[in-house]
Scaffold this motif. Structure first.
Motif, PDB file in Angstrom:
ATOM      1  N   MET A   1       0.822  -1.207   0.000  1.00  0.00           N
ATOM      2  CA  MET A   1       0.000   0.000   0.000  1.00  0.00           C
ATOM      3  C   MET A   1       0.857   1.259   0.000  1.00  0.00           C
ATOM      4  O   MET A   1       0.481   2.278  -0.583  1.00  0.00           O
ATOM      5  CB  MET A   1      -0.898  -0.017   1.243  1.00  0.00           C
TER       6      MET A   1
ATOM      7  N   GLU B   1       1.416   3.030  -3.223  1.00  0.00           N
ATOM      8  CA  GLU B   1       0.241   3.656  -3.834  1.00  0.00           C
ATOM      9  C   GLU B   1      -0.263   4.860  -3.042  1.00  0.00           C
ATOM     10  O   GLU B   1      -1.292   5.443  -3.372  1.00  0.00           O
ATOM     11  CB  GLU B   1      -0.902   2.632  -3.939  1.00  0.00           C
ATOM     12  N   LEU B   2       0.457   5.228  -1.989  1.00  0.00           N
ATOM     13  CA  LEU B   2      -0.042   6.252  -1.073  1.00  0.00           C
ATOM     14  C   LEU B   2      -0.297   7.595  -1.739  1.00  0.00           C
ATOM     15  O   LEU B   2      -1.321   8.233  -1.506  1.00  0.00           O
ATOM     16  CB  LEU B   2       0.934   6.442   0.094  1.00  0.00           C
TER      17      LEU B   2
ATOM     18  N   THR C   1      -3.430   7.613  -3.805  1.00  0.00           N
ATOM     19  CA  THR C   1      -4.604   7.359  -2.951  1.00  0.00           C
ATOM     20  C   THR C   1      -4.934   8.576  -2.101  1.00  0.00           C
ATOM     21  O   THR C   1      -6.099   8.988  -1.990  1.00  0.00           O
ATOM     22  CB  THR C   1      -4.335   6.137  -2.041  1.00  0.00           C
TER      23      THR C   1
ATOM     24  N   ALA D   1     -10.209   6.980   6.633  1.00  0.00           N
ATOM     25  CA  ALA D   1      -9.180   6.392   5.779  1.00  0.00           C
ATOM     26  C   ALA D   1      -7.815   7.028   6.026  1.00  0.00           C
ATOM     27  O   ALA D   1      -6.797   6.333   6.122  1.00  0.00           O
ATOM     28  CB  ALA D   1      -9.585   6.551   4.307  1.00  0.00           C
TER      29      ALA D   1
ATOM     30  N   ALA E   1      -6.469  11.419  -4.069  1.00  0.00           N
ATOM     31  CA  ALA E   1      -7.883  11.174  -4.373  1.00  0.00           C
ATOM     32  C   ALA E   1      -8.763  11.394  -3.133  1.00  0.00           C
ATOM     33  O   ALA E   1      -9.850  11.973  -3.217  1.00  0.00           O
ATOM     34  CB  ALA E   1      -8.063   9.752  -4.902  1.00  0.00           C
ATOM     35  N   LEU E   2      -8.271  10.940  -1.985  1.00  0.00           N
ATOM     36  CA  LEU E   2      -9.037  11.113  -0.745  1.00  0.00           C
ATOM     37  C   LEU E   2      -9.185  12.594  -0.390  1.00  0.00           C
ATOM     38  O   LEU E   2     -10.258  13.045   0.020  1.00  0.00           O
ATOM     39  CB  LEU E   2      -8.343  10.368   0.405  1.00  0.00           C
TER      40      LEU E   2
ATOM     41  N   CYS F   1       0.607   3.165   8.002  1.00  0.00           N
ATOM     42  CA  CYS F   1       1.500   3.265   6.846  1.00  0.00           C
ATOM     43  C   CYS F   1       2.833   3.907   7.227  1.00  0.00           C
ATOM     44  O   CYS F   1       2.973   4.492   8.298  1.00  0.00           O
ATOM     45  CB  CYS F   1       0.832   4.062   5.719  1.00  0.00           C
TER      46      CYS F   1
ATOM     47  N   SER G   1       3.802   8.741   4.135  1.00  0.00           N
ATOM     48  CA  SER G   1       2.508   9.372   4.443  1.00  0.00           C
ATOM     49  C   SER G   1       2.631  10.886   4.466  1.00  0.00           C
ATOM     50  O   SER G   1       1.779  11.605   3.920  1.00  0.00           O
ATOM     51  CB  SER G   1       1.988   8.868   5.792  1.00  0.00           C
TER      52      SER G   1
ATOM     53  N   MET H   1      -4.243   5.531   7.577  1.00  0.00           N
ATOM     54  CA  MET H   1      -2.919   5.755   7.000  1.00  0.00           C
ATOM     55  C   MET H   1      -1.934   6.226   8.067  1.00  0.00           C
ATOM     56  O   MET H   1      -0.805   5.736   8.151  1.00  0.00           O
ATOM     57  CB  MET H   1      -3.016   6.790   5.881  1.00  0.00           C
TER      58      MET H   1
END
Length: 379
Positions: free
Chosen positions: A1, A4-5, A8, A30, A11-12, A38, A43, A34
């Motif tokens: 993951m 892809e942070l 992602t 979400a 988008a969030l 993460c 992050s 993270m």
């Protein structure tokens, strides 16, 4: 993951600007997942890329809030000892947020500045990574934060439009947040945490802050005293709930340390040593909030009960926290205080001469007469 942070998170954060309360709650859940699970460096990088310069102030506020949570989790020492490229990107972003046009984003930016300023090498990093034209403004902001505190957390205007709800459980009221519910949340094992659980955790945290702040900020002084008792009880029985809401809770508590009602003021001072013994080093995040609130006015008070309660609160900090973290706020306050309060603070620092350095001695010596210093130091 972790790989892809960036995509992602971007988008969030776009969804964080939605007017729908439930979407914003899911975005918060979400992003909080993270923060907890993460890689912190990735992050932070994803948040900086996705939201710092966004045109929507709600997105910038969301970015700043989760960035502040990450910084508190990782700690100033680890952040400022990272690679040059990382620090070079992080510090300007935080200073930019501290001057943001959005009141909420500005609050979290200043909260990060205040937290990082406790690091002994913070000023060196500022000189290295902040442009000359911005440096003085940033230093002025930090000085104001150290002397006056962070202030109360601004009301989230979008969140205030509706009451928060939990999926499938109806609306959560502040009065329903009893110790049993909070304990149930804290007892869930980390391995079973999911984003669904995280959503409930965020809602619980929000409602807890609302509840305790409401008590501590009540117009009725008896309710304010009840709020202080509630905070002490929570520190004893639900410390994680307090620790996870440290800044807004102690912003509200700070107001009780500074208020004009002598009964509430004294009660807050006398309660602080109990809180300090229960939370210990977890309080290090808010020493720059607590120290000014304790020493201003109280150490020069003609009311003996208030004076000795303030001394007791200072002693509790010294006994239970890392004293290196206390040197900077003690030295800063000593520069601006006068009379017995100044001498008391110098005595506290001199009593920890094993960790006192030349920089701190210089800070204490500014605008201080030789005769006053001779009461404490041997020349």
């Amino acid at each position: 993951m972790d790989q892809e942070l960036e995509g992602t998170v971007k988008a969030l954060l776009q969804k964080a600007g939605e007017s729908n309360t439930f979407i914003r709650q899911d975005v918060d859940a979400a992003l909080d997942c993270m923060v907890q699970h993460c890689n912190p460096t990735r992050s932070i990088g994803a948040l900086l890329t996705g939201g710092i310069s966004h045109l929507n102030p709600v997105v910038r506020k969301c970015t700043a809030q989760h960035l502040a949570n990450l910084l508190e989790k990782v700690g100033a020492a680890r952040l400022l000892s990272g690679g040059k490229d990382f620090t070079e990107r992080l510090l300007p972003a935080i200073t930019k947020l501290s001057q943001d046009s959005s009141q909420e984003a500005r609050y979290f930016g200043r909260r990060m500045l205040l937290s990082l300023s406790s690091h002994p090498d913070f000023d060196k990093h500022l000189e290295k990574y902040i442009t000359t034209k911005d440096l003085q403004a940033v230093r002025d902001t930090i000085l104001t934060l150290r002397t006056k505190g962070l202030g109360e957390m601004p009301q989230d205007s979008q969140s205030a439009r509706g009451r928060r709800s939990l999926p499938g459980s109806g609306t959560v009221r502040a009065s329903s947040l009893n110790g049993e519910q909070l304990n149930q949340t804290s007892r869930e094992p980390n391995s079973n945490h999911s984003c669904k659980h995280q959503t409930q955790s965020i809602a619980d945290k929000t409602e807890y802050i609302k509840q305790i702040s409401g008590l501590l900020g009540s117009k009725d002084f008896r309710e304010r005293i009840k709020g202080i008792d509630q905070l002490v009880a929570d520190c004893e029985h639900n410390p994680n709930v307090v620790i996870n809401s440290m800044f807004p809770v102690f912003d509200a508590f700070k107001a009780r340390l500074q208020e004009s009602n002598s009964k509430v003021n004294l009660y807050a001072l006398e309660s602080l040593p109990k809180i300090t013994r229960l939370l210990k080093d977890s309080l290090s995040q808010v020493v720059n909030i607590l120290v000014p609130a304790i020493v201003d006015n109280h150490l020069n008070s003609k009311n003996n009960a208030v004076y000795y309660a303030a001394i007791g609160a200072v002693n509790a900090l010294i006994l239970n926290l890392d004293n290196i973290l206390l040197l900077q706020p003690f030295c800063t306050k000593a520069q601006f205080l006068s009379g017995k309060a100044k001498v008391d603070l110098i005595e506290k620092v001199a009593g920890r001469s094993d960790i006192m350095d030349v920089h701190c001695y210089v800070c204490l010596s500014i605008n201080h007469s030789q005769s006053d210093l001779s009461q404490v130091f041997i020349f």
